[in-house]
Design an enzyme around this catalytic site. Structure first.
Site, PDB file in Angstrom:
ATOM      1  N   CYS A 151      -6.531   0.973  39.899  1.00 35.73           N
ATOM      2  CA  CYS A 151      -6.908   2.452  39.616  1.00 35.73           C
ATOM      3  C   CYS A 151      -7.282   3.994  40.730  1.00 35.73           C
ATOM      4  O   CYS A 151      -7.109   4.630  40.512  1.00 35.73           O
ATOM      5  CB  CYS A 151      -7.837   2.681  37.922  1.00 35.73           C
ATOM      6  SG  CYS A 151      -6.894   1.646  36.891  1.00 35.73           S
ATOM      7  N   HIS A 282     -15.209   9.084  38.189  1.00 37.48           N
ATOM      8  CA  HIS A 282     -13.806   8.073  37.445  1.00 37.48           C
ATOM      9  C   HIS A 282     -14.033   8.580  36.093  1.00 37.48           C
ATOM     10  O   HIS A 282     -12.941   8.485  35.263  1.00 37.48           O
ATOM     11  CB  HIS A 282     -14.166   7.131  38.048  1.00 37.48           C
ATOM     12  CG  HIS A 282     -12.315   5.543  37.619  1.00 37.48           C
ATOM     13  ND1 HIS A 282     -11.054   6.817  37.884  1.00 37.48           N
ATOM     14  CD2 HIS A 282     -12.366   4.833  37.375  1.00 37.48           C
ATOM     15  CE1 HIS A 282     -10.466   6.065  37.610  1.00 37.48           C
ATOM     16  NE2 HIS A 282     -11.354   3.989  37.531  1.00 37.48           N
ATOM     17  N   HIS A 318      -6.338   8.007  31.113  1.00 33.82           N
ATOM     18  CA  HIS A 318      -7.048   7.117  32.481  1.00 33.82           C
ATOM     19  C   HIS A 318      -5.685   6.944  32.262  1.00 33.82           C
ATOM     20  O   HIS A 318      -4.638   5.836  31.804  1.00 33.82           O
ATOM     21  CB  HIS A 318      -7.825   6.109  31.791  1.00 33.82           C
ATOM     22  CG  HIS A 318      -8.205   5.630  33.152  1.00 33.82           C
ATOM     23  ND1 HIS A 318      -7.657   6.123  34.393  1.00 33.82           N
ATOM     24  CD2 HIS A 318      -8.552   4.476  33.464  1.00 33.82           C
ATOM     25  CE1 HIS A 318      -7.848   5.499  35.447  1.00 33.82           C
ATOM     26  NE2 HIS A 318      -8.579   4.184  34.967  1.00 33.82           N
TER      27      HIS A 318
END
Lengths: 391, 175
Positions: A151, A282, A318
């Site tokens: 990620c 994040h 996400h």
């Protein structure tokens, strides 16, 4: 020293077909998360995106998104065909063209799929294949790389492109990322009990999981020593990435690695922590991520805490590798609009995290913002974007 | 630019899984091969702090065996395996090696189709402006039943498959 100037940006996600739609929906906290906790680009949008796209580039959703994102960013940059040919290209994804292989390839032992299907799946499995297609289409022959570091990959790609500009490897660089929702990711994250079947609640006391999304983000950067042909979206003042060496899937509980990337990025940018007015986090909404990231932020920004911190993942989900790029693009639009984005969290903010979560936008001068990413394998990345060239 | 300090090639037939340390209990073959190769080259610089070493894992197909096992077992049983999923990412090998070898410097996984080798070296050159050492590990392990299909579709894999090859570089002193 070469500094990276940003001359073209684009973002496509469930929250919009372009950067302005994504920005507007984040500003208005309009969510696109479904009852499964997923955020899919609608079929009508896919149909629109396929129009006027060469057949080879619309075969997979990943290549289709990459083509549309890149062509829009290139139009802003005013780079000539010769400049495009010589530029670098760094792409990021964790699954790339998975829509073309995950149905057939896993059946290789059971012979459910025939040889032709298996060969087609094997052919398309390379993460780098969208980059191959795009470089061929646009005639790009400069240095190329595909970052696959979970990620953090998208933000790592930005940091690496900035490093290529700073060290003179290239004068111009395309940075792009795509991520497509797939069984591997949605079933996989569910197996870790990380996906919440409702809106995630970043930084809330009762946060309990993440939403998954899909999309693409692109940045076009060039050395500040080149002739300025268009009004830049901003500059990259500092960028870094590192490893936690702590756990396969959990971030360091005190955010040690993430804190160090932020400190190094600040040092590169010659900025004091108090000079950063906003952190675009994040902020996945998982218990571990938000706790670790908040501790890291508080350790670096102790004098200015609580500092405005934003997560937009409860809007568009996400998007894994692409999250760093999509959110950087949305952040650059916000910086241009002198605006700090709110966070959609309809719950009490966790006081232990000591971060300022805005329920509505804040109009203020935003000379810089810091973007964070954290990824599986303990990979952290931080990039500081600035309105003006500081160095 | 850079010069080679040490290199190590590790092949699957050199690994006796029954003799491995307990920390390798849940490791894939990619993880075992790459960690062993990296450990070997790091022995040449015993006193260097682990955050002074950038690490690049260069892989064409990453943890392909875990990815396929995860999806096929899920399709058959409808019960997903969290271990197979966390081992399925391209970045899992780097994550595992960073844990085993306590690596805390800059690290990334790259997978650039037929240009993976060139792109790893270009990235290594750039990272030497951040750290005095860069470790580049090429790792690909493909299930036996599929290797012929991968080689037909991706002939560049011939040089890299079923092995881990680690190289430790240092910046030239005049750079």
């Amino acid at each position: 020293m070469n500094i990276s100037r940003i001359v073209g940006i684009e973002a496509i996600s469930s929250a919009g077909k372009d950067k302005f739609a994504n920005f507007k929906n984040c500003l208005e906290k309009k969510t696109f998360i479904d009852s499964e906790g997923l955020s899919r680009i609608p079929e009508t949008t896919w149909a629109d995106l396929r129009k006027d796209t060469p057949p080879a580039l619309r075969e997979s959703k990943s290549s289709l998104l990459a083509y549309k994102g890149l062509i829009s960013a290139l139009q802003q940059s005013r780079w000539t065909a010769d400049e495009i040919k010589k530029c670098g290209f760094i792409f990021a994804s964790t699954t790339s063209q998975i829509d073309l292989w995950e149905e057939d390839l896993p059946n290789y032992k059971s012979h459910v799929s025939d040889n032709e299907k298996l060969d087609r799946a094997v052919f398309h499995q390379s993460l780098g294949y969208p980059l191959v297609l795009l470089t061929k289409h646009f005639g790009i022959s400069g240095p190329q790389s595909v970052v696959a570091s979970s990620c953090s990959a998208g933000l790592q790609a930005v940091a690496l492109a900035d490093l290529w500009i700073r060290t003179g490897i290239v004068d111009r660089c395309i940075v792009g990322s795509t991520e497509i929702l797939s069984d591997l990711t949605s079933v996989g994250f569910n197996s870790l009990r990380l996906v919440v079947r409702a809106n995630s609640k970043p930084f809330a006391k009762n946060r309990n999981g993440i939403n998954l999304g899909e999309g693409a983000g692109f940045l076009l950067i060039e050395s500040n020593h080149l002739e300025k042909k268009t009004e830049p979206w901003g500059y990259i003042s500092g960028a870094h990435f590192n490893m936690d060496s702590y756990h396969a899937t959990a971030p360091h509980p005190e955010g040690k690695g993430s804190a160090q990337t932020m400190q190094t990025a600040l040092k590169m940018a010659h900025l004091e922590p108090e000079m950063i007015p906003w952190i675009y986090a994040h902020g996945t909404g998982s218990v571990a991520n938000d706790s670790s990231e908040s501790l890291a932020i508080n350790s670096v920004f102790a004098k200015s805490s609580p500092l405005p911190v934003t997560s937009t993942k409860s809007i568009h989900g996400h998007t894994l590798a692409a999250s760093g790029l999509i959110e950087s693009v949305i952040g650059l639009v916000a910086m241009k609009e002198n605006c700090i984005l709110p966070t959609l969290t309809d719950s009490e903010i966790d006081p232990k995290l000591n971060v300022e979560i805005l329920s509505s936008q804040k109009q203020t001068s935003v000379p810089h913002f810091l973007k964070n990413s954290l990824g599986f394998g303990g990979i952290n990345a931080s990039v500081i974007f600035s309105k003006e060239c500081n160095l | 630019m850079k010069h080679l300090v040490a290199e190590s090639l590790v092949l699957p037939n050199e690994i006796d899984v029954n003799q491995l340390d307990a920390k390798y209990r849940k490791a894939t073959m990619n993880m075992i091969l790459s960690s062993k190769a990296c450990e070997n080259v790091l022995q040449s610089v015993p006193g260097v702090p682990k955050n002074d070493i950038s690490v690049i894992f260069a892989t064409h197909f990453g943890e392909v065996e875990s990815s396929l096992d995860f999806l096929s077992s899920y399709s058959q049983t409808k019960t997903p395996s969290p271990i197979l999923f966390q081992n399925s990412l391209h970045n899992s090998s780097l994550g595992f090696s960073s844990l085993v070898l306590k690596l805390t410097g800059p690290g990334l996984t790259i997978s650039t189709d037929s240009l993976t080798e060139i792109s790893a070296h270009k990235t290594a050159d750039a990272l030497l402006s951040w750290t005095p050492y860069v470790l580049v590990c090429f790792i690909d392990y493909i299930p036996n039943e599929l290797i012929s299909r991968y080689l037909i579709n991706h002939p560049y894999l011939e040089k890299f498959h079923n092995r881990a090859h680690a190289f430790l570089y240092q910046a030239n002193s005049h750079d």
